[in-house]
Design a protein around this motif. Structure first.
Motif, PDB file in Angstrom:
ATOM      1  N   SER A  37       0.831  -1.193   0.000  1.00 19.17           N
ATOM      2  CA  SER A  37       0.000   0.000   0.000  1.00 19.17           C
ATOM      3  C   SER A  37       0.871   1.250   0.000  1.00 19.17           C
ATOM      4  O   SER A  37       2.026   1.236   0.448  1.00 19.17           O
ATOM      5  CB  SER A  37      -0.921   0.020   1.215  1.00 19.17           C
ATOM      6  OG  SER A  37      -0.195   0.333   2.389  1.00 19.17           O
ATOM      7  N   VAL A  38       0.326   2.321  -0.500  1.00 15.32           N
ATOM      8  CA  VAL A  38       1.032   3.607  -0.517  1.00 15.32           C
ATOM      9  C   VAL A  38       1.407   4.020   0.900  1.00 15.32           C
ATOM     10  O   VAL A  38       2.531   4.477   1.156  1.00 15.32           O
ATOM     11  CB  VAL A  38       0.160   4.688  -1.185  1.00 15.32           C
ATOM     12  CG1 VAL A  38       0.762   6.076  -0.985  1.00 15.32           C
ATOM     13  CG2 VAL A  38      -0.007   4.389  -2.670  1.00 15.32           C
ATOM     14  N   THR A  39       0.502   3.836   1.854  1.00 15.28           N
ATOM     15  CA  THR A  39       0.793   4.236   3.230  1.00 15.28           C
ATOM     16  C   THR A  39       1.883   3.366   3.854  1.00 15.28           C
ATOM     17  O   THR A  39       2.684   3.855   4.661  1.00 15.28           O
ATOM     18  CB  THR A  39      -0.474   4.188   4.090  1.00 15.28           C
ATOM     19  OG1 THR A  39      -1.118   2.918   3.933  1.00 15.28           O
ATOM     20  CG2 THR A  39      -1.438   5.300   3.695  1.00 15.28           C
ATOM     21  N   TRP A 123      -3.683   1.800  -8.595  1.00 17.87           N
ATOM     22  CA  TRP A 123      -2.596   0.822  -8.562  1.00 17.87           C
ATOM     23  C   TRP A 123      -1.617   1.042  -9.703  1.00 17.87           C
ATOM     24  O   TRP A 123      -1.950   1.599 -10.737  1.00 17.87           O
ATOM     25  CB  TRP A 123      -3.153  -0.605  -8.593  1.00 17.87           C
ATOM     26  CG  TRP A 123      -4.054  -0.910  -9.758  1.00 17.87           C
ATOM     27  CD1 TRP A 123      -5.393  -0.670  -9.829  1.00 17.87           C
ATOM     28  CD2 TRP A 123      -3.685  -1.511 -10.995  1.00 17.87           C
ATOM     29  NE1 TRP A 123      -5.888  -1.082 -11.038  1.00 17.87           N
ATOM     30  CE2 TRP A 123      -4.861  -1.610 -11.789  1.00 17.87           C
ATOM     31  CE3 TRP A 123      -2.485  -1.990 -11.525  1.00 17.87           C
ATOM     32  CZ2 TRP A 123      -4.858  -2.149 -13.059  1.00 17.87           C
ATOM     33  CZ3 TRP A 123      -2.486  -2.536 -12.798  1.00 17.87           C
ATOM     34  CH2 TRP A 123      -3.664  -2.614 -13.556  1.00 17.87           C
ATOM     35  N   TYR A 129       2.694  -0.618  -6.437  1.00 20.13           N
ATOM     36  CA  TYR A 129       2.041  -0.058  -5.252  1.00 20.13           C
ATOM     37  C   TYR A 129       0.560   0.097  -5.543  1.00 20.13           C
ATOM     38  O   TYR A 129       0.129   0.074  -6.698  1.00 20.13           O
ATOM     39  CB  TYR A 129       2.649   1.294  -4.846  1.00 20.13           C
ATOM     40  CG  TYR A 129       2.434   2.438  -5.807  1.00 20.13           C
ATOM     41  CD1 TYR A 129       1.246   3.190  -5.811  1.00 20.13           C
ATOM     42  CD2 TYR A 129       3.425   2.808  -6.717  1.00 20.13           C
ATOM     43  CE1 TYR A 129       1.065   4.256  -6.676  1.00 20.13           C
ATOM     44  CE2 TYR A 129       3.248   3.876  -7.596  1.00 20.13           C
ATOM     45  CZ  TYR A 129       2.068   4.591  -7.563  1.00 20.13           C
ATOM     46  OH  TYR A 129       1.882   5.655  -8.439  1.00 20.13           O
ATOM     47  N   GLY A 131      -3.193   2.021  -3.624  1.00 12.98           N
ATOM     48  CA  GLY A 131      -3.774   2.799  -2.533  1.00 12.98           C
ATOM     49  C   GLY A 131      -5.194   3.179  -2.869  1.00 12.98           C
ATOM     50  O   GLY A 131      -5.689   2.887  -3.962  1.00 12.98           O
ATOM     51  N   GLN A 160       1.972  11.065  -1.267  1.00  8.90           N
ATOM     52  CA  GLN A 160       0.792  10.207  -1.325  1.00  8.90           C
ATOM     53  C   GLN A 160      -0.146  10.623  -2.456  1.00  8.90           C
ATOM     54  O   GLN A 160      -0.564   9.788  -3.272  1.00  8.90           O
ATOM     55  CB  GLN A 160       0.052  10.244   0.009  1.00  8.90           C
ATOM     56  CG  GLN A 160      -1.174   9.343   0.052  1.00  8.90           C
ATOM     57  CD  GLN A 160      -1.908   9.436   1.377  1.00  8.90           C
ATOM     58  OE1 GLN A 160      -1.679  10.337   2.177  1.00  8.90           O
ATOM     59  NE2 GLN A 160      -2.812   8.500   1.613  1.00  8.90           N
ATOM     60  N   ALA A 163       1.333   9.961  -5.894  1.00 12.93           N
ATOM     61  CA  ALA A 163       1.278   8.544  -6.272  1.00 12.93           C
ATOM     62  C   ALA A 163      -0.103   8.171  -6.793  1.00 12.93           C
ATOM     63  O   ALA A 163      -0.240   7.451  -7.794  1.00 12.93           O
ATOM     64  CB  ALA A 163       1.649   7.676  -5.073  1.00 12.93           C
ATOM     65  N   TYR A 164      -1.146   8.652  -6.145  1.00 13.83           N
ATOM     66  CA  TYR A 164      -2.506   8.384  -6.607  1.00 13.83           C
ATOM     67  C   TYR A 164      -2.752   9.021  -7.974  1.00 13.83           C
ATOM     68  O   TYR A 164      -3.321   8.397  -8.881  1.00 13.83           O
ATOM     69  CB  TYR A 164      -3.526   8.933  -5.615  1.00 13.83           C
ATOM     70  CG  TYR A 164      -3.569   8.275  -4.265  1.00 13.83           C
ATOM     71  CD1 TYR A 164      -3.018   7.022  -4.048  1.00 13.83           C
ATOM     72  CD2 TYR A 164      -4.178   8.908  -3.180  1.00 13.83           C
ATOM     73  CE1 TYR A 164      -3.060   6.423  -2.808  1.00 13.83           C
ATOM     74  CE2 TYR A 164      -4.230   8.312  -1.931  1.00 13.83           C
ATOM     75  CZ  TYR A 164      -3.665   7.073  -1.750  1.00 13.83           C
ATOM     76  OH  TYR A 164      -3.722   6.480  -0.519  1.00 13.83           O
ATOM     77  N   PHE A 207       8.756   9.316  -4.116  1.00  9.62           N
ATOM     78  CA  PHE A 207       7.914   8.179  -3.745  1.00  9.62           C
ATOM     79  C   PHE A 207       8.341   6.935  -4.509  1.00  9.62           C
ATOM     80  O   PHE A 207       8.422   5.839  -3.931  1.00  9.62           O
ATOM     81  CB  PHE A 207       6.435   8.477  -4.024  1.00  9.62           C
ATOM     82  CG  PHE A 207       5.552   7.295  -3.732  1.00  9.62           C
ATOM     83  CD1 PHE A 207       5.167   7.011  -2.445  1.00  9.62           C
ATOM     84  CD2 PHE A 207       5.145   6.457  -4.757  1.00  9.62           C
ATOM     85  CE1 PHE A 207       4.379   5.894  -2.150  1.00  9.62           C
ATOM     86  CE2 PHE A 207       4.357   5.348  -4.489  1.00  9.62           C
ATOM     87  CZ  PHE A 207       3.976   5.079  -3.186  1.00  9.62           C
ATOM     88  N   HIS A 208       8.614   7.059  -5.813  1.00  7.06           N
ATOM     89  CA  HIS A 208       9.059   5.916  -6.602  1.00  7.06           C
ATOM     90  C   HIS A 208      10.356   5.345  -6.058  1.00  7.06           C
ATOM     91  O   HIS A 208      10.557   4.119  -6.062  1.00  7.06           O
ATOM     92  CB  HIS A 208       9.220   6.308  -8.068  1.00  7.06           C
ATOM     93  CG  HIS A 208       7.921   6.396  -8.801  1.00  7.06           C
ATOM     94  ND1 HIS A 208       7.831   6.702 -10.142  1.00  7.06           N
ATOM     95  CD2 HIS A 208       6.635   6.204  -8.391  1.00  7.06           C
ATOM     96  CE1 HIS A 208       6.574   6.683 -10.522  1.00  7.06           C
ATOM     97  NE2 HIS A 208       5.823   6.404  -9.486  1.00  7.06           N
ATOM     98  N   ALA A 211       9.403   3.275  -3.122  1.00  3.79           N
ATOM     99  CA  ALA A 211       8.687   2.075  -3.540  1.00  3.79           C
ATOM    100  C   ALA A 211       9.631   1.006  -4.086  1.00  3.79           C
ATOM    101  O   ALA A 211       9.298  -0.187  -4.048  1.00  3.79           O
ATOM    102  CB  ALA A 211       7.632   2.424  -4.578  1.00  3.79           C
TER     103      ALA A 211
END
Length: 213
Positions: A37-39, A123, A129, A131, A160, A163-164, A207-208, A211
């Motif tokens: 998950s993203v979190t 996704w 990842y 979320g 966050q 990423a979404y 973020f990447h 991940a």
């Protein structure tokens, strides 16, 4: 333990936790590998390590449920799991916080309260990842992903929402903060944070990197 089910297009996901408490999205068809998950990924950069649900997190989930269900009542949503009795906040406290959050939400411009979809599972394959974005739709003419927060503001929220956005082709990301803390927000006012895709390029790259670790 399976907690929730979400649908994004033709993909159907279960949400599961491993023994360490990390959350994964699992494609029910088996075509995709489990995706963190993203979190869970963001917890690597957060000073807060989640030790399970609390009265504060449960109240936040309750606020999300009522807001999103009110906006799109035809969408099937799971009611927040009940906490053990010794963790549950009192009814009066919960009701007061819920009323405060709904009042803040309803004071916002109508355009931000008209989603095309809610509880959107976002996704990505590379890096893997997934979320759940709270709100998807048009905001001021821009294709937008929106997330609701009921506490303090943290800088990693930008990663966050970035990423979404990347999974949905969104041009804009919005955080609506309905802070329920009386000391931080004595007047009970909402706050809206808004970014365009180009504003979040560095946040998405960061973020990447997380991940792929």
């Amino acid at each position: 333990m399976v907690l929730k089910r979400g649908v994004c297009g033709k993909m159907d996901f279960d949400t599961q936790h491993d023994a360490a408490g990390r959350r994964f999205y699992v494609d029910k068809s088996g075509r995709l590998p489990p995706m963190p998950s993203v979190t869970t990924i963001l917890s690597q950069s957060s000073p807060f390590q989640h030790s399970g649900p609390t009265a504060i997190t449960w109240t936040g989930e309750l606020v999300h449920y009522h807001i999103l269900h009110n906006e799109m009542p035809d969408i099937e949503m799971d009611y927040p799991d009940t906490l053990p009795p010794w963790k549950m906040p009192s009814f009066d406290v919960t009701n007061a916080k819920l009323e405060k959050a709904l009042k803040m939400w309803n004071s916002l411009d109508k355009s931000i309260r008209e989603p095309e979809d809610v509880e959107v599972v976002c996704w990505n394959i590379d890096p893997p990842y997934a979320g759940r974005g709270d709100w998807k739709g048009l905001y001021e003419g821009d294709k937008t992903i929106l997330d609701i927060k009921t506490g303090n503001y943290y800088t990693y929220y930008k990663m966050q929402i970035a990423a979404y956005m990347a999974t949905q082709g969104a041009d804009r990301g919005v955080i609506v903060r309905l802070d329920l803390n009386e000391e931080r927000n004595p007047k009970g006012l909402p706050k809206v944070y808004s970014w365009y895709k180009e504003d979040l390029e560095k946040d998405l790259c960061k973020f990447h990197e997380l991940a792929r670790r």
